[in-house]
Design an enzyme around this catalytic site. Structure first.
Site, PDB file in Angstrom:
ATOM      1  N   GLY A 212       6.400   3.381   0.808  1.00 25.96           N
ATOM      2  CA  GLY A 212       5.962   4.754   0.689  1.00 25.96           C
ATOM      3  C   GLY A 212       5.929   5.429   2.051  1.00 25.96           C
ATOM      4  O   GLY A 212       6.670   5.061   2.965  1.00 25.96           O
ATOM      5  N   GLY A 214       2.673   6.266   3.535  1.00 30.76           N
ATOM      6  CA  GLY A 214       1.298   6.221   4.011  1.00 30.76           C
ATOM      7  C   GLY A 214       1.087   5.211   5.119  1.00 30.76           C
ATOM      8  O   GLY A 214       2.026   4.656   5.701  1.00 30.76           O
ATOM      9  N   GLU A 235      12.447   5.027  -3.218  1.00 30.89           N
ATOM     10  CA  GLU A 235      12.458   6.428  -3.669  1.00 30.89           C
ATOM     11  C   GLU A 235      12.220   7.381  -2.507  1.00 30.89           C
ATOM     12  O   GLU A 235      12.653   8.516  -2.519  1.00 30.89           O
ATOM     13  CB  GLU A 235      11.431   6.652  -4.769  1.00 30.89           C
ATOM     14  CG  GLU A 235       9.994   6.643  -4.325  1.00 30.89           C
ATOM     15  CD  GLU A 235       9.033   6.857  -5.480  1.00 30.89           C
ATOM     16  OE1 GLU A 235       8.213   7.776  -5.396  1.00 30.89           O
ATOM     17  OE2 GLU A 235       9.115   6.115  -6.471  1.00 30.89           O
ATOM     18  N   GLY A 333       6.681   6.559  -8.896  1.00 30.33           N
ATOM     19  CA  GLY A 333       7.662   5.490  -9.059  1.00 30.33           C
ATOM     20  C   GLY A 333       7.090   4.099  -8.985  1.00 30.33           C
ATOM     21  O   GLY A 333       7.841   3.117  -8.918  1.00 30.33           O
TER      22      GLY A 333
END
Length: 617
Positions: A212, A214, A235, A333
């Site tokens: 991700g 983060g 993604e 996702g």
């Protein structure tokens, strides 16, 4: 001012929309803010326009109360505070859905789109604009919408892959230069760094990653500098991959799907990231239905999916889109990639989260989920859960074993409470009394790695969830080993006895094991332990190695590691009682400096190592 790219005619919003229409707003860092501002400014006569979108890095002005008669929001992912507030107040809706399935909602008119408002790059000499940093579900919205309205932004990168839209597909456009919103790499705190270090241990050379944007993902990337031949199928990508691509750590050579390419559907980061993807042939952007398809994800061998959570219960259920009944984000996702990684050959689905809330007042490993908390990832999907206190391996584990594994990686101040709570559900037997404890002397990840005769072994503490593994280890011993270790014929290792042997207060006594892998399963090959006698500040030490793994140095290494921990804890002496006919074990102790002591019996040798003596250091 809107114009038609086909005729050059000036268009009004009333020519494109009518009250009650559905519109899609572009995603992530590609929100067409200029179009939205223009629509609001020229919205006379328009009412009740249904707005749908996923995450948007914007001020989300359409969700403000003052525009509630013009817009009604239906968020597929909640990305902004004012959208979250509107949903909490009932002025907006949240529709939970997998990111991979949103295109189908558009295509099958479950979410019918009258217009898609998107941001694109200027067209090239062939008339193709690029969706740039956000292809995700924007691509599907463009294909499904009756009308496509584009903000042409010279600041939008031209990305490679399936990111292009021809001017013939655009019904109206307006050129407006607008810097893309930036999200720098977050500052890392010690907790997040530790989580990143643990997760990096689950990533093998040649693996393909999904991450991700983060703190946890940034921490993981920081600890991959010594890895080799990594790939990316994710993604979203962010600035953290840039350095690893420059250094060659991420080269995509070992990928088994889209070999040689980073594959993503959108990116979020700084201007450096947006410049990095601009025209970069090594990074390809594809629609979400391709990138997030679990079957396509699974075509990558060694696929590692890394996702966060709000809380995880002791059975392994993962809450990710709500805090109790308050909707916070969305499914996104997570399930797509968790499932894809689980189906991948050698894949590892990982959930990573801090053990407590930011103020430390609540455990995020919980006995039961908060009322209203929604399960995004089921207990059947989860393979690994990681906190700053370690890695819990859940795949193939019983509810009881899962609970013990998850209690072990909870914050120490909550472990006893969690163990007591879980008893109410009979997941842990009454004789399981000791909450998991740590051995910090083994290092920050409480694991060490050794190679003997070409086989890689892990040295780590014995844990309460090892109960069954220790039983299996016991039943591999022959009669001679049992006699040498226990000095009598032991024929059974009951569940209660095994539980007592793995449920050790490691702050006082010590129980370590050497393990290796049989496929995906972890197998104990050697166990060493000492028992502290506080009155005399000494400890009795013993070990046993599986017959097939003897003579490789495992016993000597195990004994030296226990000695090092005893020294750091200030223990004065270590001693052992060994059968006189157990020559191999006597040799190990003597090679490690243990000396026979007076008072040995005829059939046993009493051995002592003085840890306070300068000669023994």
């Amino acid at each position: 001012m809107l114009t038609s790219p086909k005729t050059g005619a000036v268009l009004a919003w009333g020519d494109l929309l009518k009250s009650g229409n559905w519109i899609f707003i572009g995603s992530n860092a590609a929100v067409p803010n200029a179009l939205i501002a223009d629509l609001i400014a020229h919205s006379r006569g328009l009412h009740d326009i249904e707005v749908t979108h996923i995450q948007t890095l914007s001020d989300n002005v359409w969700a403000e109360r003052r525009y509630s008669e013009l817009f009604k929001v239906n968020a597929l992912f909640i990305g902004g505070a004012n959208v979250r507030e509107a949903i909490a107040e009932g002025r907006a809706d949240y529709t939970p859905c997998f990111l991979s399935e949103i295109p189908q909602l558009f295509r099958e008119h479950l979410l019918p789109l009258d217009a898609a408002l998107v941001m694109v790059s200027p067209p090239d000499e062939f008339g193709y604009c690029s969706l740039g940093v956000s292809v995700d579900v924007v691509s599907a919205a463009v294909r499904a919408a009756r009308v496509v309205v584009a903000q042409v932004n010279p600041c939008m990168p031209r990305t490679c892959g399936h990111s292009f839209i021809h001017v013939d597909q655009i019904d109206a456009w307006a050129e407006k230069t607008e810097e893309l919103p930036e999200r720098p790499l977050p500052e890392l705190d010690p907790v997040t760094e530790q989580i990143g270090q643990y997760v990096s241990l689950l990533i093998e050379n040649g693996a393909t990653l999904q991450l991700g944007v983060g703190r946890v993902s940034a921490a993981v990337l920081r600890y991959l500098g010594n890895h080799r031949d990594l790939g990316v199928h994710s993604e979203v990508i962010s600035d953290g991959i840039i350095e690893l691509m420059h250094s060659g750590v991420i080269n995509n050579r070992k990928k088994t799907f889209h070999r040689g390419k980073v594959v993503t559907s959108f990116c979020i980061g700084t201007r450096a990231m947006y410049d990095f993807v601009d025209g970069n042939p090594h990074i390809e952007f594809y629609p979400a239905e391709h990138v997030n398809s679990p079957t396509r994800i699974a075509r990558n061998d060694k696929m590692v999916s890394i996702n966060g959570a709000i809380e995880v219960d002791l059975s392994g259920q993962v809450v990710s889109d709500s805090i109790g009944r308050k909707f916070y984000s969305g499914i996104g996702g997570q399930v797509d990639f968790i499932r894809g990684a689980a189906l991948s050959r050698g894949g590892r689905p990982v959930i990573a989260l801090p053990s407590t809330t930011r103020d430390g007042s609540r455990s995020r490993i919980v006995p039961t989920l908060a009322p209203g908390g929604g399960v995004v990832t089921s207990r059947g999907h989860v393979h690994y859960v990681v906190t700053e206190y370690g890695i819990a391996s859940l795949h193939g584990k019983s509810i009881r074993e899962r609970a013990l594994e998850l209690i072990r990686i909870a914050h120490p101040k909550f472990r006893r409470e969690l163990l007591n709570e879980v008893r109410q559900f009979y997941w842990v037997p009454e004789y399981q009394e000791q909450a998991p404890t740590s051995v910090p002397e083994l290092g920050p990840v409480e694991e060490k790695y050794f190679t003997f005769r070409g086989i890689r072994y892990t040295l780590r503490p014995l844990r309460p969830a090892d109960e069954r593994r220790l039983q299996e280890f016991f039943y591999t011993h022959n009669k001679e080993t049992l006699m040498m270790r226990y000095n009598h014929h032991v024929t059974q290792m009951s569940r209660e006895k095994s539980c007592s042997l793995v449920s050790v207060d490691q702050r006082r006594d010590l129980a370590l094991c050497f393990t290796d892998r049989d496929g995906a399963a972890e197998v104990i090959q050697g166990v060493g332990r000492y028992y502290l006698n506080e009155a005399d500040n000494n400890c009795e030490v013993a070990f046993v190695i599986k017959e097939s793994r003897r003579g490789r140095g495992i016993a000597t290494t195990l004994l030296r590691e226990m000695e090092a921990i005893a020294r750091r804890r200030g223990i004065a002496r270590m001693f052992a009682c060994v059968r006189r006919d157990n020559r191999p074990m006597l040799a190990v102790f003597e090679n490690c400096g243990f000396q026979p002591a007076s008072g040995s019996e005829l059939d046993e040798v009493y051995l002592v190592l003085d840890l306070e003596s300068a000669d023994s250091s």
